[in-house]
Design a protein around this motif. Structure first.
Motif, PDB file in Angstrom:
ATOM      1  N   ILE A   1       0.821  -1.204   0.000  1.00 45.98           N
ATOM      2  CA  ILE A   1       0.000   0.000   0.000  1.00 45.98           C
ATOM      3  C   ILE A   1       0.860   1.261   0.000  1.00 45.98           C
ATOM      4  O   ILE A   1       0.547   2.243  -0.677  1.00 45.98           O
ATOM      5  CB  ILE A   1      -0.954  -0.003   1.204  1.00 45.98           C
ATOM      6  CG1 ILE A   1      -1.727  -1.329   1.264  1.00 45.98           C
ATOM      7  CG2 ILE A   1      -1.914   1.172   1.128  1.00 45.98           C
ATOM      8  CD1 ILE A   1      -2.564  -1.595   0.046  1.00 45.98           C
ATOM      9  N   GLY A   2       1.948   1.251   0.763  1.00 47.72           N
ATOM     10  CA  GLY A   2       2.813   2.429   0.832  1.00 47.72           C
ATOM     11  C   GLY A   2       3.435   2.779  -0.508  1.00 47.72           C
ATOM     12  O   GLY A   2       3.288   3.912  -0.987  1.00 47.72           O
ATOM     13  N   PRO A   3       4.159   1.840  -1.147  1.00 53.51           N
ATOM     14  CA  PRO A   3       4.713   2.145  -2.471  1.00 53.51           C
ATOM     15  C   PRO A   3       3.649   2.495  -3.498  1.00 53.51           C
ATOM     16  O   PRO A   3       3.876   3.344  -4.370  1.00 53.51           O
ATOM     17  CB  PRO A   3       5.447   0.856  -2.836  1.00 53.51           C
ATOM     18  CG  PRO A   3       5.797   0.238  -1.533  1.00 53.51           C
ATOM     19  CD  PRO A   3       4.649   0.569  -0.620  1.00 53.51           C
ATOM     20  N   SER A   4       2.483   1.844  -3.419  1.00 48.52           N
ATOM     21  CA  SER A   4       1.408   2.167  -4.346  1.00 48.52           C
ATOM     22  C   SER A   4       0.935   3.611  -4.160  1.00 48.52           C
ATOM     23  O   SER A   4       0.714   4.336  -5.144  1.00 48.52           O
ATOM     24  CB  SER A   4       0.239   1.204  -4.140  1.00 48.52           C
ATOM     25  OG  SER A   4      -0.855   1.541  -4.966  1.00 48.52           O
ATOM     26  N   SER A   5       0.799   4.046  -2.916  1.00 50.36           N
ATOM     27  CA  SER A   5       0.401   5.427  -2.653  1.00 50.36           C
ATOM     28  C   SER A   5       1.492   6.398  -3.088  1.00 50.36           C
ATOM     29  O   SER A   5       1.184   7.480  -3.610  1.00 50.36           O
ATOM     30  CB  SER A   5       0.104   5.601  -1.164  1.00 50.36           C
ATOM     31  OG  SER A   5      -0.950   4.745  -0.748  1.00 50.36           O
ATOM     32  N   ALA A   6       2.745   6.028  -2.900  1.00 48.69           N
ATOM     33  CA  ALA A   6       3.837   6.892  -3.352  1.00 48.69           C
ATOM     34  C   ALA A   6       3.820   7.038  -4.874  1.00 48.69           C
ATOM     35  O   ALA A   6       4.037   8.132  -5.415  1.00 48.69           O
ATOM     36  CB  ALA A   6       5.176   6.325  -2.888  1.00 48.69           C
ATOM     37  N   ALA A   7       3.537   5.956  -5.581  1.00 47.65           N
ATOM     38  CA  ALA A   7       3.448   6.026  -7.037  1.00 47.65           C
ATOM     39  C   ALA A   7       2.281   6.898  -7.477  1.00 47.65           C
ATOM     40  O   ALA A   7       2.369   7.608  -8.484  1.00 47.65           O
ATOM     41  CB  ALA A   7       3.310   4.619  -7.625  1.00 47.65           C
ATOM     42  N   SER A   8       1.182   6.865  -6.728  1.00 48.77           N
ATOM     43  CA  SER A   8       0.042   7.719  -7.067  1.00 48.77           C
ATOM     44  C   SER A   8       0.382   9.193  -6.864  1.00 48.77           C
ATOM     45  O   SER A   8      -0.060  10.051  -7.633  1.00 48.77           O
ATOM     46  CB  SER A   8      -1.171   7.334  -6.233  1.00 48.77           C
ATOM     47  OG  SER A   8      -0.946   7.588  -4.860  1.00 48.77           O
TER      48      SER A   8
END
Length: 322
Positions: free
Chosen positions: A286-293
């Motif tokens: 979830i963290g890397p996904s949010s950073a990519a967003s």
């Protein structure tokens, strides 16, 4: 004070009466009722926007600086997610693929839309053509992708036609890394063409006939009329459509997800939104996904700012011309 000639005394002016203090006007009952009805009508929209837009946006900003898999406890990691993403080759591959889709589909799609709109402007039966062009816009993206998936098959209509016309083997559109991204671009252009045609046709019909007639009297031909009159007056609409089209291209996901499985061969069609989805819902990072967003948000803001900066040289407004 007395009059010097007659010696009579002049009457003194009375002091002006002070105005009574203004009392606040009470709001009428019908106006209060209208306000309540207004709040009632916009309430569902505000609730939906808060639940599905504002809260997820705020949560993604918070989770971009945390480590969480959706089940375990959340822990703060600072900028580690951003550092890991910038070192991830898949992120850069997805950004490049997304930019290629945007750079290819936006100019070609808008150019075709302008040409078709000019061609349809004088047709009496243009309503029929508008319905045909606009049909893909109101059709589900999943349905559109599934139809094109069958056409891109080796034994599909498109591949068979190309093989018969050019005498070559049927191209493997969805299996070849060089053709898979091209297939996504074709579907994107085709599905968004109708909306741009309708918008540009409305803009052309809004141009004053007196301006066109004056140019024709001066001897302007069809090409000169388009290049010097129609296109400059249409430039604000072209600018608006280009901004919307670029933002839409940066958010390409459903076409890729349905048309090509697993982002295509060798991640040939992996876009940044697909990258966000894969991290968040495929790997539960979830963290890397949010950073990519957040990176996608910054990329969108930069490209939009560049477009607004460039519009001063290419966009002509009637008020400025006047």
């Amino acid at each position: 004070m007395s009059d010097l000639a007659t010696g009579e005394r002049m009457p003194q002016a009375l002091p002006a009466a002070s105005a009574p203090p203004a009392t606040p006007r009470r709001e009428s009952a019908w106006r209060r009722r209208d306000r309540r009805w207004g709040y009632l009508f916009i309430g569902p929209q505000l609730i939906g926007m808060t639940v599905f837009v504002v809260l997820p946006f705020a949560a993604s900003l918070v989770l971009a600086f945390a480590s969480w898999d959706g089940l375990s406890d959340l822990s703060w990691v600072g900028f580690e997610n951003f550092t890991a993403q910038f070192q991830d080759e898949l992120l850069w591959r997805s950004i490049v693929n997304t930019l290629i889709i945007a750079v290819v589909t936006v100019p070609i799609g808008l150019g075709l839309a302008v040409v078709i709109a000019v061609a349809l402007e004088r047709l009496k039966t243009r309503a029929l053509y508008l319905v045909l062009f606009f049909a893909p816009v109101v059709t589900s993206t999943v349905a559109v992708a599934m139809i094109w998936q069958q056409m891109f098959r080796a034994d599909g209509v498109l591949s068979t036609t190309i093989a018969n016309v050019f005498g070559i083997d049927p191209p493997d559109w969805l299996g070849d890394p060089k053709l898979a991204l091209l297939a996504v671009c074709i579907v994107t252009i085709w599905s968004s063409l109708g909306l741009n045609v309708v918008i540009f046709l409305a803009g052309l019909q809004n141009i004053s006939p007196s301006v066109i007639e004056a140019a024709r009297i001066d001897g302007a031909g069809a090409w000169r009329l388009f290049r010097s009159i129609r296109l400059p007056l249409l430039s604000p609409i072209v600018f608006f459509s280009s901004v919307v089209a670029f933002i839409s291209s940066l958010q390409t996901f459903d076409t890729v997800y349905v048309l090509v499985s697993n982002a295509g061969p060798d991640n040939a069609t992996r876009t940044i939104v697909y990258h966000i989805y894969d991290l968040g819902f495929g790997k539960f990072q979830i963290g890397p996904s949010s950073a990519a967003s957040v990176i996608l948000l910054l990329l969108t803001l930069v490209i939009t700012a560049i477009q607004f900066g460039a519009q001063k040289k290419f966009v002509h407004y009637e008020d400025d011309a006047a």
